[in-house]
Design an enzyme around this catalytic site. Structure first.
Site, PDB file in Angstrom:
ATOM      1  N   ASP A 240     -14.397  -3.603  -4.093  1.00 49.10           N
ATOM      2  CA  ASP A 240     -15.388  -2.591  -3.714  1.00 49.10           C
ATOM      3  C   ASP A 240     -16.162  -2.042  -4.911  1.00 49.10           C
ATOM      4  OD1 ASP A 240     -14.600  -2.854  -1.091  1.00 49.10           O
ATOM      5  OD2 ASP A 240     -13.275  -1.110  -1.125  1.00 49.10           O
TER       6      ASP A 240
ATOM      7  N   HIS B  87     -15.833   0.404   2.413  1.00 47.05           N
ATOM      8  CA  HIS B  87     -15.642   1.484   3.381  1.00 47.05           C
ATOM      9  C   HIS B  87     -16.421   2.739   2.996  1.00 47.05           C
ATOM     10  CE1 HIS B  87     -13.747   3.701   6.568  1.00 47.05           C
ATOM     11  NE2 HIS B  87     -13.273   4.596   5.729  1.00 47.05           N
TER      12      HIS B  87
ATOM     13  N   THR C 180      -4.098   3.798  -6.134  1.00 44.27           N
ATOM     14  CA  THR C 180      -3.119   3.430  -7.160  1.00 44.27           C
ATOM     15  C   THR C 180      -3.253   4.322  -8.384  1.00 44.27           C
ATOM     16  OG1 THR C 180      -3.108   1.133  -6.420  1.00 44.27           O
ATOM     17  CG2 THR C 180      -2.338   1.562  -8.662  1.00 44.27           C
TER      18      THR C 180
ATOM     19  N   GLN D  22     -12.945 -12.347   1.484  1.00 45.53           N
ATOM     20  CA  GLN D  22     -13.544 -11.784   0.273  1.00 45.53           C
ATOM     21  C   GLN D  22     -12.514 -11.487  -0.806  1.00 45.53           C
ATOM     22  OE1 GLN D  22     -16.704  -8.691   1.866  1.00 45.53           O
ATOM     23  NE2 GLN D  22     -15.125  -9.094   3.383  1.00 45.53           N
TER      24      GLN D  22
ATOM     25  N   ARG E  47       0.827  -1.215   0.000  1.00 52.26           N
ATOM     26  CA  ARG E  47       0.000   0.000   0.000  1.00 52.26           C
ATOM     27  C   ARG E  47       0.861   1.266   0.000  1.00 52.26           C
ATOM     28  NH1 ARG E  47      -5.311  -0.997   0.595  1.00 52.26           N
ATOM     29  NH2 ARG E  47      -5.967  -3.016   1.439  1.00 52.26           N
TER      30      ARG E  47
END
Length: 366
Positions: A143, A187, A121, A290, A78
């Site tokens: 997501d 989120h 990204t 997931q 990340r």
């Protein structure tokens, strides 16, 4: 065939892993290598690998046989090179990282950098383009919240996983007459909860885009019980917000959640339901399940389409684009249109109406 505009390109995966990354890597590399004769540099662990110069030449044996594999053969991280590390007071560390990326890009003799990742990204990809590098992006995330594409690879696999989990929870909820709360990822966007919730027959679906009121949730559960329904399934996106929370600032919400000490939103919702209704309530947080495992056939196909389309962009020298799916067609859109935009669920989305039509509650009293 004319000479390709790209002779050598680097490829990396950045951000959270998801099903379909290897399928996309395979699509790009096989088409670029066998059809266009390009050289491919695999960069390890996302942007961090490009900062550290952790890269190697890829050969056909590296990208053969990876279509069905989960994860990513390149590794990921990340790393956000334009942001200072925790504890850094200024952007000097970020500047050094960006300088290292640019230096290694040229040291590796890259004509372009292909990045597979989500919103962060692609924001970084756009900033690198602004810094003078050639970049092409492929959208991945479970997501499904990347602006500009109808769907991202990884999403359908996650829907399959979450739906199967909901299916399994139905039988145990029925056996014990319980309320089962299942928390899925999402989120800031509720696509995964919405799709899996409908496909799995969730009785209540809570998503970030539709603030909920506990009173409406309680009323729906009690009404079901009065109708002889002794169990219920509540599907909660991790970023779901109560009506009260939706009026708070981000910092205020953080303080509130820290004070409440619930590990996740699913646990908070379950606690409040049991406290308000007396119904026995249990929680399942799917978490990283997931994101793991073999990609679905749909995601293998989509990732392959995206990968081969990226190879075509490399061939033409059509840089500064993200591959996307619109109305069933694979297209390329400017990175500048994607950066810092989020695709959330519109409250008037047809699937919201579909769910309401079969009696699903979103906690908003509608």
């Amino acid at each position: 065939m004319k000479r390709p505009a790209t002779r050598t390109f680097g490829i990396l995966t950045s951000g959270g892993d998801c099903p379909g990354l290897n399928a996309a890597i395979r699509g790009v590399t096989k088409a670029a290598y066998w059809r266009y004769g390009m050289s491919i540099i695999g960069i390890s662990h996302g942007y961090r690998g490009l900062i550290e110069g952790d890269a190697r030449l890829l050969h056909p044996r590296d990208f053969d046989g990876i279509l069905t594999r989960g994860g990513t053969i390149l590794g990921t991280s990340r790393e956000k090179p334009f942001k200072p590390d925790p504890g850094e007071k200024d952007s000097e560390a970020g500047s050094r990282k960006v300088e290292a990326i640019i230096e290694n890009y040229h040291k590796l003799h890259l004509d372009c950098l292909v990045v597979l990742g989500g919103n962060g990204t692609h924001k970084t990809a756009y900033l690198l383009q602004q810094a003078g590098l050639n970049v092409i992006g492929l959208p991945k995330t479970i997501d499904n919240d990347i602006w500009g594409t109808d769907v991202t690879f990884g999403f359908h696999s996650a829907v399959d996983i979450a739906t199967e989990a909901i299916d399994r929870l139905h039988s145990t909820a029925h056996a014990h007459n319980r309320v089962m709360v299942i928390e899925v990822m999402g989120h800031k966007a509720g696509w995964l909860a919405l799709y899996a919730g409908i496909a799995g027959g969730g009785d209540i679906i809570l998503i970030p885009e539709i603030p909920y009121d506990l009173a409406h949730i309680v009323h729906h559960l009690q009404t079901r019980q009065q109708r002889g329904k002794e169990f219920s399934i509540v599907v909660v996106a991790e970023g779901a917000l109560s009506r009260e929370e939706s009026l708070m600032s981000k910092e205020e919400r953080k303080k509130r959640r820290k004070k409440n000490r619930f590990p996740t939103k699913g646990y908070e919702v379950a606690h409040l339901i049991q406290e308000a209704t007396g119904m026995e309530t249990r929680v399942t947080v799917l978490g990283y399940l997931q994101r793991g495992g073999t990609p679905s056939p749909y995601d293998r196909l989509l990732a392959t389409r995206f990968g081969t389309a990226a190879a075509e962009l490399l061939y033409r020298g059509d840089y500064g684009k993200m591959v996307a799916l619109r109305d069933g067609e694979v297209v390329a859109i400017p990175l500048g249109e994607v950066a810092e935009k989020l695709k959330t669920v519109p409250p008037d989305h047809p699937l919201i109406d579909t769910a309401r039509a079969v009696g699903t509650c979103f906690g908003d009293g509608v």
